[in-house]
Write an enzyme that holds these catalytic residues in place. Sequence first.
Site, PDB file in Angstrom:
ATOM      1  N   VAL A 171       0.928  -1.173   0.025  1.00  0.00           N
ATOM      2  CA  VAL A 171      -0.171  -0.173   0.053  1.00  0.00           C
ATOM      3  C   VAL A 171       0.946   1.320  -0.070  1.00  0.00           C
ATOM      4  O   VAL A 171       0.650   2.034  -0.634  1.00  0.00           O
ATOM      5  CB  VAL A 171      -0.924  -0.001   1.218  1.00  0.00           C
ATOM      6  CG1 VAL A 171      -1.668   1.348   1.216  1.00  0.00           C
ATOM      7  CG2 VAL A 171      -1.868  -1.205   1.298  1.00  0.00           C
ATOM      8  N   ASP A 172       1.890   1.185   0.900  1.00  0.00           N
ATOM      9  CA  ASP A 172       2.962   2.563   0.911  1.00  0.00           C
ATOM     10  C   ASP A 172       3.455   2.469  -0.642  1.00  0.00           C
ATOM     11  O   ASP A 172       3.463   3.690  -1.072  1.00  0.00           O
ATOM     12  CB  ASP A 172       4.024   2.153   1.826  1.00  0.00           C
ATOM     13  CG  ASP A 172       3.488   2.515   3.178  1.00  0.00           C
ATOM     14  OD1 ASP A 172       2.437   3.216   3.696  1.00  0.00           O
ATOM     15  OD2 ASP A 172       4.067   1.865   4.066  1.00  0.00           O
ATOM     16  N   MET A 173       3.969   1.401  -1.245  1.00  0.00           N
ATOM     17  CA  MET A 173       4.917   1.620  -2.336  1.00  0.00           C
ATOM     18  C   MET A 173       3.842   1.762  -3.738  1.00  0.00           C
ATOM     19  O   MET A 173       4.193   2.547  -4.379  1.00  0.00           O
ATOM     20  CB  MET A 173       5.581   0.289  -2.720  1.00  0.00           C
ATOM     21  CG  MET A 173       6.640   0.097  -1.474  1.00  0.00           C
ATOM     22  SD  MET A 173       7.197  -1.573  -1.572  1.00  0.00           S
ATOM     23  CE  MET A 173       8.519  -1.409  -2.958  1.00  0.00           C
TER      24      MET A 173
END
Length: 377
Positions: A171-173
């Site tokens: 999700v971050d990436m």
Amino acid sequence: MSSTTPLSGLVVVEIGHSIAAPYAGMILGELGAEVIKVENPKSGDACRGWGPPFLEGAATCFHAVNRAKYGITIDLTDPGDVARLRALILERADAVLHNLKLGALDKYGLGGAAMVEAKPSLVWCNLGAFGAVGPLRDKPGYDPMMQAYSGLMSLLGEDGRPPVRVPASIVDMGAGMWSVIGILAALQERGRTGKGGIVETSLYETGLAWMSIYLAGFLANREIPARHGSGVDMIVPYQAFAAADGYMMVAAGNDNLFRRLCTVLDRPGLAEDPRFRSNKDRVAHRQELVPILSKIFASKKRAEWAAMLEAAGIPNGLINTLDQVVADAQTEALGIIQRKPGSELGLVGLPLSFDGQRPPFTKAAPALGEDNGSVLR
């Protein structure tokens, strides 16, 4: 295209921490932009300490998402430092990227609206947690929370067992990747109009985007999918099976591939069984088909099955551990694992090539405040 640095000439200021914004900044830097990473002088990005393992003064996690950048320190509680950062942005930056809490920069006069008003050509990217509107707009967010809240974790693992998450910070990436897409789209528009603007994305929106296929299905039938471990809800067989010496993935994603699979398994009659004739039938009778296939796959070793499946054109793959991934001939041929000259530091490069050339490893992650002298001179 003659260059592996197509963004050369662009200046991006990254006021980022953890994974999401730093990953976006790293992508832009690897593509040739001059990316200036801004950190707190007291402790820097918390990701510097996310280890072990550590190498060259920082966690390898930090190195993985912060290469190809210059590093400066700014104390936002110091009016002089704030003035220096503002001047840097107004004088040099084409884009600013940050993932601080919503509104955190406004109290220093560095909010997106104020900065774009002061410099209309500036592209400003807010990478938030839950988005810029709504009841959760002020709530902080982290990758595991978003895997849970977006519904992704509800599909991982197996029914009747505890929920699991994807260990990689997808999700971050992913939010970092959407930030890059948004920034590049806004820069393209600026090329036509001369005007920048504010790009907004968030971790939660990214999590929902990963769920696009499953949400489309739910909106159609209002049914909650079951959890199938390595399998998926809408295709059978499309999962890992245990061979005699370990697991392998088998992806017979259409009826023709299933017929070929049955031939390889020496069970051609399975393809004509009314329960298994079409994918729709196989999905309905998953609990009957998978045990049959599992028993057959357990009779031979992975390499033997792999050879037979490859010969029949059936997608399959061994479930590799990290040491096997690094040593794999395909990984080596791609040259995607890049090493810093004269160092033990090895990192995964961009999954992009331009005219056959991957952007090279040119600059390691900066030490805290490494470039204060040259950037803030």
